[in-house]
Motif scaffolding. Structure first.
Motif, PDB file in Angstrom:
ATOM      1  N   SER A   1      46.153   5.801 -15.173  1.00 58.73           N
ATOM      2  CA  SER A   1      47.068   6.455 -16.103  1.00 58.73           C
ATOM      3  C   SER A   1      46.584   6.240 -17.523  1.00 58.73           C
ATOM      4  O   SER A   1      46.037   5.202 -17.859  1.00 58.73           O
ATOM      5  CB  SER A   1      48.484   5.884 -15.945  1.00 58.73           C
ATOM      6  OG  SER A   1      48.490   4.509 -16.277  1.00 58.73           O
ATOM      7  N   VAL A   2      46.724   7.276 -18.388  1.00 61.43           N
ATOM      8  CA  VAL A   2      46.360   7.189 -19.800  1.00 61.43           C
ATOM      9  C   VAL A   2      47.568   7.587 -20.629  1.00 61.43           C
ATOM     10  O   VAL A   2      48.481   8.271 -20.149  1.00 61.43           O
ATOM     11  CB  VAL A   2      45.164   8.101 -20.146  1.00 61.43           C
ATOM     12  CG1 VAL A   2      43.928   7.677 -19.393  1.00 61.43           C
ATOM     13  CG2 VAL A   2      45.492   9.563 -19.870  1.00 61.43           C
ATOM     14  N   GLU A   3      47.537   7.168 -21.892  1.00 66.62           N
ATOM     15  CA  GLU A   3      48.625   7.485 -22.807  1.00 66.62           C
ATOM     16  C   GLU A   3      48.074   8.317 -23.951  1.00 66.62           C
ATOM     17  O   GLU A   3      47.023   8.000 -24.509  1.00 66.62           O
ATOM     18  CB  GLU A   3      49.258   6.206 -23.361  1.00 66.62           C
ATOM     19  CG  GLU A   3      50.421   6.462 -24.310  1.00 66.62           C
ATOM     20  CD  GLU A   3      50.971   5.182 -24.896  1.00 66.62           C
ATOM     21  OE1 GLU A   3      51.822   5.270 -25.810  1.00 66.62           O
ATOM     22  OE2 GLU A   3      50.550   4.088 -24.454  1.00 66.62           O
ATOM     23  N   THR A   4      48.736   9.396 -24.285  1.00 68.74           N
ATOM     24  CA  THR A   4      48.298  10.267 -25.381  1.00 68.74           C
ATOM     25  C   THR A   4      49.366  10.326 -26.455  1.00 68.74           C
ATOM     26  O   THR A   4      50.538  10.036 -26.210  1.00 68.74           O
ATOM     27  CB  THR A   4      48.014  11.692 -24.867  1.00 68.74           C
ATOM     28  OG1 THR A   4      49.213  12.239 -24.332  1.00 68.74           O
ATOM     29  CG2 THR A   4      46.914  11.700 -23.825  1.00 68.74           C
ATOM     30  N   LYS A   5      48.912  10.737 -27.641  1.00 71.16           N
ATOM     31  CA  LYS A   5      49.836  10.864 -28.757  1.00 71.16           C
ATOM     32  C   LYS A   5      49.321  11.960 -29.682  1.00 71.16           C
ATOM     33  O   LYS A   5      48.117  12.089 -29.900  1.00 71.16           O
ATOM     34  CB  LYS A   5      49.933   9.539 -29.524  1.00 71.16           C
ATOM     35  CG  LYS A   5      50.944   9.555 -30.656  1.00 71.16           C
ATOM     36  CD  LYS A   5      51.003   8.193 -31.338  1.00 71.16           C
ATOM     37  CE  LYS A   5      51.974   8.201 -32.512  1.00 71.16           C
ATOM     38  NZ  LYS A   5      52.035   6.889 -33.191  1.00 71.16           N
ATOM     39  N   ILE A   6      50.240  12.731 -30.223  1.00 73.14           N
ATOM     40  CA  ILE A   6      49.859  13.822 -31.117  1.00 73.14           C
ATOM     41  C   ILE A   6      49.751  13.289 -32.556  1.00 73.14           C
ATOM     42  O   ILE A   6      50.652  12.612 -33.043  1.00 73.14           O
ATOM     43  CB  ILE A   6      50.886  14.964 -31.045  1.00 73.14           C
ATOM     44  CG1 ILE A   6      50.866  15.604 -29.645  1.00 73.14           C
ATOM     45  CG2 ILE A   6      50.588  16.029 -32.113  1.00 73.14           C
ATOM     46  CD1 ILE A   6      51.904  16.673 -29.440  1.00 73.14           C
ATOM     47  N   PHE A   7      48.634  13.622 -33.199  1.00 74.26           N
ATOM     48  CA  PHE A   7      48.387  13.210 -34.582  1.00 74.26           C
ATOM     49  C   PHE A   7      48.243  14.460 -35.444  1.00 74.26           C
ATOM     50  O   PHE A   7      47.540  15.412 -35.072  1.00 74.26           O
ATOM     51  CB  PHE A   7      47.111  12.368 -34.692  1.00 74.26           C
ATOM     52  CG  PHE A   7      47.229  11.008 -34.077  1.00 74.26           C
ATOM     53  CD1 PHE A   7      47.520   9.902 -34.851  1.00 74.26           C
ATOM     54  CD2 PHE A   7      47.034  10.823 -32.710  1.00 74.26           C
ATOM     55  CE1 PHE A   7      47.614   8.650 -34.297  1.00 74.26           C
ATOM     56  CE2 PHE A   7      47.129   9.570 -32.146  1.00 74.26           C
ATOM     57  CZ  PHE A   7      47.428   8.472 -32.940  1.00 74.26           C
TER      58      PHE A   7
ATOM     59  N   VAL B   1      46.109  17.313 -33.213  1.00 73.80           N
ATOM     60  CA  VAL B   1      45.273  16.926 -32.083  1.00 73.80           C
ATOM     61  C   VAL B   1      46.018  15.904 -31.230  1.00 73.80           C
ATOM     62  O   VAL B   1      46.797  15.086 -31.739  1.00 73.80           O
ATOM     63  CB  VAL B   1      43.924  16.346 -32.589  1.00 73.80           C
ATOM     64  CG1 VAL B   1      44.135  15.112 -33.422  1.00 73.80           C
ATOM     65  CG2 VAL B   1      42.975  16.079 -31.442  1.00 73.80           C
ATOM     66  N   LYS B   2      45.776  15.989 -29.907  1.00 77.58           N
ATOM     67  CA  LYS B   2      46.379  15.045 -28.976  1.00 77.58           C
ATOM     68  C   LYS B   2      45.294  14.038 -28.587  1.00 77.58           C
ATOM     69  O   LYS B   2      44.337  14.370 -27.891  1.00 77.58           O
ATOM     70  CB  LYS B   2      46.905  15.749 -27.728  1.00 77.58           C
ATOM     71  CG  LYS B   2      47.624  14.817 -26.743  1.00 77.58           C
ATOM     72  CD  LYS B   2      47.973  15.539 -25.444  1.00 77.58           C
ATOM     73  CE  LYS B   2      49.084  16.540 -25.679  1.00 77.58           C
ATOM     74  NZ  LYS B   2      49.528  17.160 -24.388  1.00 77.58           N
ATOM     75  N   LEU B   3      45.436  12.815 -29.071  1.00 79.84           N
ATOM     76  CA  LEU B   3      44.434  11.774 -28.844  1.00 79.84           C
ATOM     77  C   LEU B   3      44.875  10.831 -27.740  1.00 79.84           C
ATOM     78  O   LEU B   3      46.083  10.583 -27.559  1.00 79.84           O
ATOM     79  CB  LEU B   3      44.185  10.975 -30.126  1.00 79.84           C
ATOM     80  CG  LEU B   3      43.684  11.763 -31.341  1.00 79.84           C
ATOM     81  CD1 LEU B   3      43.466  10.810 -32.515  1.00 79.84           C
ATOM     82  CD2 LEU B   3      42.393  12.501 -31.027  1.00 79.84           C
ATOM     83  N   ILE B   4      43.902  10.317 -27.009  1.00 77.92           N
ATOM     84  CA  ILE B   4      44.170   9.318 -25.982  1.00 77.92           C
ATOM     85  C   ILE B   4      44.208   7.960 -26.666  1.00 77.92           C
ATOM     86  O   ILE B   4      43.217   7.512 -27.240  1.00 77.92           O
ATOM     87  CB  ILE B   4      43.094   9.346 -24.877  1.00 77.92           C
ATOM     88  CG1 ILE B   4      43.050  10.729 -24.231  1.00 77.92           C
ATOM     89  CG2 ILE B   4      43.349   8.272 -23.831  1.00 77.92           C
ATOM     90  CD1 ILE B   4      41.907  10.917 -23.269  1.00 77.92           C
ATOM     91  N   VAL B   5      45.361   7.317 -26.607  1.00 77.14           N
ATOM     92  CA  VAL B   5      45.531   6.050 -27.306  1.00 77.14           C
ATOM     93  C   VAL B   5      45.483   4.848 -26.372  1.00 77.14           C
ATOM     94  O   VAL B   5      45.434   3.707 -26.821  1.00 77.14           O
ATOM     95  CB  VAL B   5      46.858   6.044 -28.096  1.00 77.14           C
ATOM     96  CG1 VAL B   5      46.832   7.110 -29.174  1.00 77.14           C
ATOM     97  CG2 VAL B   5      48.050   6.255 -27.174  1.00 77.14           C
TER      98      VAL B   5
END
Length: 413
Positions: free
Chosen positions: A60-66, A396-400
């Motif tokens: 599982s990965v977590e993403t966040k919009i910047f 952009v949606k980055l993988i955090v």
């Protein structure tokens, strides 16, 4: 005898039993460990269900919009004020100090009289040199007059001897005179012509000697005048007297320090730019400076060092600012703000940066189809709560979290 054999057999049986129990325990432990390892392996690899279909283990990965923001690229650093000029004024002549017209801390102007040294015998030397020059000038004029008179007399004799020679020659041609008279007339004419050359040589030699004496006296006279001028010490520029080294009636010699003068306008501010910022500025770039008392001034960069300090890898810069009010002193700490342009950038946590095999630094993101993509980034500046980078789309949606477990091009849920 039978009793000793019985005891020996009992010990043997006990030892065999102890060894056997230890071996059994080891087998049990080994069996448990193998079970745990197998369990971990089963969790790490694909497992088959009842329908003999393989099921992949999913990370599982977590993403966040910047979103991008406009940031100010101004450079802020610490500096220190330094004077524009500072000179230790020294005496260029010797003598006794007659008068001092300043005190420490006085503001002085260019060419204002500061110290006067006693003339002593300089006036008499000057008068003597002037008289020598006057005498030699008169001798030069007299020599020219004598030369002109002698040359004029010589010309008259030459003309007379030419007439005598011509008359003697006519008489000889008529047979009325002897050749001896012609020879005498020729001899007198030749001597007169030779005398003219001797006069010229003699007076040219006298002229050269007089001119050399005049040149020497003029040099002495000039040096005396310069020495007299040096008895009055003037301020070399507008400034403030920071130190005074002599007192009145004191005898000084050539090279004696007299006073120190400092020029604080314009004031100079010395600072050091990092190697990441040095190419962002140039000579003439505007800067804002503020001292420890909150006094602000506008200045411009007047110097950028072409080489870095070896120990710190920083580049020295000098900023000049107007200081007619003398509110800035030399040696005080100042804050320097060099105005920069605005740039769109994203503020991200440094922990999400990824390094590719070729050394490219960037971040992993997810596109609209949930495919992992990579964006190379450039660091703009670091802050306490994050890092500002450029090179990303406006949104952009980055993988955090979990980016280290996935590869570029993979599809994620």
């Amino acid at each position: 005898m039978k009793r000793s054999i019985f005891i020996a057999l009992f010990i043997l049986v006990s030892v065999v039993g102890w060894i056997g129990s230890g071996q059994f325990s080891n087998n049990v432990v080994a069996q448990d460990e193998n079970t745990e390892i197998l369990s971990d392996t089963e969790n790490s690899f694909p497992q088959k269900n009842d329908n003999n279909q393989s099921e992949e283990f999913i990370f599982s990965v977590e993403t966040k919009i910047f979103n991008s923001s406009l940031i100010d690229q101004s450079i802020e650093l610490q500096g220190q004020t330094i004077h524009n000029k500072k000179i230790d004024v020294k005496s260029e002549t010797s003598g006794k100090i007659k008068n001092i017209k300043f005190a420490r801390g006085n503001k002085v102007s260019l060419n204002s009289e500061m110290i006067k040294i006693s003339l002593e015998d300089r006036s008499e030397k000057l008068l003597s040199a002037k008289k020598d020059l006057e005498r030699l000038s008169k001798e030069l004029i007299l020599n020219e007059k004598n030369r002109d008179n002698l040359l004029r007399q010589n010309i008259e004799r030459i003309e007379l001897y030419e007439i005598e020679y011509a008359s003697a020659k006519q008489l000889i041609d008529k047979g009325l005179s002897s050749k001896s008279k012609l020879s005498l007339a020729s001899f007198n004419l030749a001597n007169a012509i030779a005398d003219r050359e001797d006069i010229k040589i003699k007076f040219e030699s006298t002229l050269a000697n007089l001119e050399a004496q005049i040149s020497n006296v003029k040099s002495v006279l000039k040096n005396i005048k310069l020495d007299i001028e040096k008895t009055i010490i003037k301020a070399p520029f507008d400034g403030i007297i920071s130190d005074k080294m002599v007192e009145e009636t004191e005898f000084i010699s050539i090279g004696t320090p007299l006073f120190t003068i400092i020029d604080l306008d314009p004031i100079k501010i010395e600072g050091y730019l990092s190697e990441f910022d040095v190419n962002k500025v140039s000579v003439g770039t505007k800067a804002l400076i503020e001292d420890s008392n909150g006094i602000k001034k506008n200045g411009i960069i007047s110097f950028i060092s072409p080489s870095a300090e070896i120990s710190t890898r920083t580049f020295e810069i000098t900023i000049e600012a107007d200081n007619k009010d003398l509110s800035y002193k030399s040696g005080i700490t100042t804050k320097i703000i060099i105005k920069g342009s605005e740039l769109k950038a994203h503020k991200i946590p440094p922990s999400i940066l990824t390094l590719l095999d070729d050394g490219t630094v960037g971040v992993k993101a997810v596109d609209n189809e949930n495919i992992v993509i990579f964006y190379p980034t450039k660091t703009i500046k670091d802050t306490i709560d994050g890092m500002w980078v450029s090179g990303l789309p406006e949104k952009v949606k980055l993988i955090v979290s979990g980016q280290e477990y996935i590869s570029i091009g993979e599809t994620i849920n």
